[in-house]
Design a protein around this motif. Structure first.
Motif, PDB file in Angstrom:
ATOM      1  N   UNK A   1      -8.869-122.920  82.385  1.00 34.38           N
ATOM      2  CA  UNK A   1      -9.826-122.946  81.281  1.00 34.38           C
ATOM      3  C   UNK A   1     -10.837-121.814  81.431  1.00 34.38           C
ATOM      4  N   UNK A   2     -11.244-121.526  82.662  1.00 36.31           N
ATOM      5  CA  UNK A   2     -12.155-120.398  82.899  1.00 36.31           C
ATOM      6  C   UNK A   2     -11.482-119.080  82.498  1.00 36.31           C
ATOM      7  N   UNK A   3     -10.195-118.954  82.803  1.00 35.07           N
ATOM      8  CA  UNK A   3      -9.451-117.761  82.375  1.00 35.07           C
ATOM      9  C   UNK A   3      -9.344-117.714  80.848  1.00 35.07           C
TER      10      UNK A   3
ATOM     11  N   UNK B   1      -6.231-125.153  76.011  1.00 35.49           N
ATOM     12  CA  UNK B   1      -7.122-124.068  76.408  1.00 35.49           C
ATOM     13  C   UNK B   1      -7.807-123.432  75.195  1.00 35.49           C
ATOM     14  N   UNK B   2      -7.469-123.920  74.006  1.00 38.09           N
ATOM     15  CA  UNK B   2      -8.014-123.351  72.772  1.00 38.09           C
ATOM     16  C   UNK B   2      -9.535-123.442  72.721  1.00 38.09           C
ATOM     17  N   UNK B   3     -10.167-124.590  73.020  1.00 39.22           N
ATOM     18  CA  UNK B   3     -11.632-124.617  73.007  1.00 39.22           C
ATOM     19  C   UNK B   3     -12.253-123.650  74.016  1.00 39.22           C
ATOM     20  N   UNK B   4     -11.650-123.509  75.182  1.00 39.10           N
ATOM     21  CA  UNK B   4     -12.163-122.544  76.166  1.00 39.10           C
ATOM     22  C   UNK B   4     -12.079-121.131  75.604  1.00 39.10           C
ATOM     23  N   UNK B   5     -10.978-120.816  74.959  1.00 46.12           N
ATOM     24  CA  UNK B   5     -10.806-119.493  74.354  1.00 46.12           C
ATOM     25  C   UNK B   5     -11.870-119.258  73.277  1.00 46.12           C
ATOM     26  N   UNK B   6     -12.117-120.263  72.443  1.00 48.25           N
ATOM     27  CA  UNK B   6     -13.134-120.144  71.387  1.00 48.25           C
ATOM     28  C   UNK B   6     -14.521-119.983  72.009  1.00 48.25           C
ATOM     29  N   UNK B   7     -14.805-120.708  73.083  1.00 52.12           N
ATOM     30  CA  UNK B   7     -16.082-120.532  73.763  1.00 52.12           C
ATOM     31  C   UNK B   7     -16.226-119.107  74.293  1.00 52.12           C
TER      32      UNK B   7
END
Length: 194
Positions: A59-61, A110-116
């Motif tokens: 998620x960090x990535x 991982x979509x929300x992490x990408x949006x963040x």
């Protein structure tokens, strides 16, 4: 093919390519860019694979890559509007869970992490328009559009990093998907909306 989240070279190529697309869009006088994260190829790009790092690291990535891609777009088109059929509306069900982080990890999204990550790098003049593609079946009489708009701008805030809430509120827009072809298809076809 799916890009490995840890593959710096692959993501650098993607960032370069989308930067070129943003430049063409800006120079061509286009309103912005359109992103469709749906998994037509079955690559599951925005879900953790067994070959990826454990979920928190992955998620960090994902967040790092979102910032990398948004930075490449913003460099060429700082006042861009990016329309997506789904931004955070795609993971609205996770936003409603008592433990959002656990729901995201269990689903592997991982979509929300990408949006963040995109929110980390989005310049002040840019916008993210969430198309909420699920709107095809919405009905005004049930106030579906109003509720969906509220959910897109407020109901998903649990998916947004707390330090990005203000940025999200200022730069996210609610939009509604409209698939006009379905009105013209025959009743015995899968894409009929009768």
């Amino acid at each position: 093919p799916r890009l490995a989240w840890a593959d710096d070279a692959a993501w650098a190529r993607f960032a370069n390519n989308i930067g070129v697309q943003a430049w063409v869009a800006k120079q061509g006088g286009m309103e912005g860019l359109m992103v469709d994260p749906e998994d037509y190829s079955g690559s599951r790009q925005f879900y953790r694979a067994v070959t990826d790092p454990e979920y928190p690291a992955c998620a960090a990535l994902g967040r790092k890559r979102g910032a990398q891609i948004m930075s490449a777009i913003a460099k060429e088109y700082p006042d861009v509007t990016i329309l997506s059929f789904w931004f955070l509306s795609m993971e609205r069900s996770c936003a409603a869970m008592p433990d959002v982080a656990a729901a995201l990890a269990e689903k592997g999204t991982l979509w929300p992490a990408f949006i963040n990550g995109m929110l980390d790098a989005i310049p002040p003049g840019a916008k993210l328009a969430d198309g909420d593609e699920g709107a095809y079946g919405y009905e005004a009489i049930r106030q579906d559009f109003y509720v969906a708009g509220w959910n897109t701008l407020n109901g998903v805030l649990s998916l947004v990093a707390p330090e990005k809430h203000r940025k999200y509120r200022n730069q996210a827009q609610a939009s509604i998907g409209s698939y006009t072809d379905c009105s013209h298809n025959h009743a015995n076809t899968p894409d009929y909306c009768g």
